[in-house]
Enzyme design. Structure first.
Site, short mmCIF file in Angstrom:
data_model
loop_
_atom_site.label_atom_id
_atom_site.label_comp_id
_atom_site.label_asym_id
_atom_site.label_seq_id
_atom_site.Cartn_x
_atom_site.Cartn_y
_atom_site.Cartn_z
N ASP A 1 0.81 -1.22 0.00
CA ASP A 1 0.00 0.00 0.00
C ASP A 1 0.84 1.27 0.00
O ASP A 1 2.06 1.23 0.18
CB ASP A 1 -0.96 0.00 1.21
N ASP B 1 -7.52 -2.30 14.43
CA ASP B 1 -8.91 -2.63 14.09
C ASP B 1 -9.00 -3.87 13.19
O ASP B 1 -10.05 -4.15 12.62
CB ASP B 1 -9.58 -1.43 13.40
N HIS C 1 -7.23 -4.34 10.36
CA HIS C 1 -6.98 -4.14 8.93
C HIS C 1 -5.67 -4.80 8.50
O HIS C 1 -4.73 -4.91 9.28
CB HIS C 1 -7.06 -2.67 8.52
N GLU D 1 -9.58 -1.52 5.56
CA GLU D 1 -10.23 -1.20 6.82
C GLU D 1 -11.45 -2.09 7.04
O GLU D 1 -11.96 -2.70 6.09
CB GLU D 1 -10.67 0.27 6.80
#
Ligand code: GLP
Length: 260
Positions: free
Chosen positions: A67, A136, A138, A143
């Site tokens: 990413d 979280d 990810h 996400e």
């Protein structure tokens, strides 16, 4: 998923590096999927050491990073281009034309993302994908609520992730809103996965990913469907796993031929 619990992040990073080194020695043209963040730093350090001291050769390896932030040029100190250059590429011998990191400055994001997927396919697919995990759940920058079949595309960061990544930028508002990330489906196509997580901040995300239901609300949980996924954690990141003793037992009783 194979759960490997180590006493420290250093010990876990060494195991991850040894896996990669084994693959690169057996398959010099291996295609590696690489990750950024503080988690894989120790693994990169160990790979650099193996390159210097043992001649581990990356000259035929191809890499694809997960990413990048939209809008950040490669020279920006918080870009993932800069991160990879500093911590890995400037210190080993990966050929520059075999390094691929999403271009955060592209003016045609959808076309770029489609091309990134094609380049992965043309390289023969990813042999081993390294992953960290967000607090979280990810992976990459997928996400919660990301499609579990998604491909490389633009995503919008959550407030939590911008907060988590703020130290690299100064304050949360300075963290870009948008990113380009390999999709969950792209990640799942890799032949092997190494998921690394260290520290108590990751304990809940790891417990949900490993022992919870498969859900887009914790994208890492899809790794339960991957045939060759290893989750390498330190004691603090493992702290909320219910079957800790079983995972330790399995690892301690591996047949010799399975040991690294
Ligand atoms: C970012 C990256 C992820 C990484 C995560 C965790 O969101 N895009 O690939 O896994 O941060 O970062 P850290 O390892 O610093 O906790």
């Amino acid at each position: 998923m194979e759960i490997i619990i180590q006493p420290s992040a250093d010990a876990a990073s060494q195991i991850a590096a040894r896996h990669i080194a084994k693959l690169v020695r057996e398959k010099p043209h291996a295609v590696l999927g690489l990750a950024t963040g503080s988690t894989p730093l120790g693994m990169y350090r160990e790979l650099v050491r193996m390159h210097r001291e043992q001649g581990l050769d990356f000259s035929s390896v191809t890499t694809f990073n997960l990413d990048e932030y939209v809008g950040l040029p490669a020279e920006h100190p918080a870009s993932y281009h800069a991160f990879m250059g500093e911590h890995f590429f400037s210190q080993v011998n990966v050929a520059p034309d075999r390094i691929h990191i999403p271009d955060g400055t592209t003016r045609h994001v959808p076309a770029f993302c489609q091309r990134y997927e094609e380049m992965i396919r043309e390289a023969g697919g990813i042999d081993l994908q390294v992953l960290g995990i967000g607090s979280d759940g990810h992976i990459g920058f997928n996400e919660p609520s990301s499609s579990l079949a998604s491909r490389t595309r633009i995503k919008t960061l959550t407030a939590q992730t911008r907060q988590d990544n703020a130290p690299f930028f100064g304050k949360p508002e300075d963290v870009p809103l948008h990113v380009i990330t390999m999709g969950v489906g792209t990640i799942m196509d890799a032949r092997q996965i190494l998921l690394l997580a260290f520290g108590e901040k990751k304990a809940q995300a790891i417990a949900d990913a490993v022992e919870g239901p498969i859900t887009a609300m914790n994208p890492a949980s899809i790794l339960q469907m991957h045939p060759v996924a290893k989750c390498i954690v330190d004691e603090s990141a493992a702290a909320r796993l219910k079957r800790l003793d079983y995972y330790r037992w399995v690892y301690d009783h591996k047949p010799d031929w399975q040991k690294l």
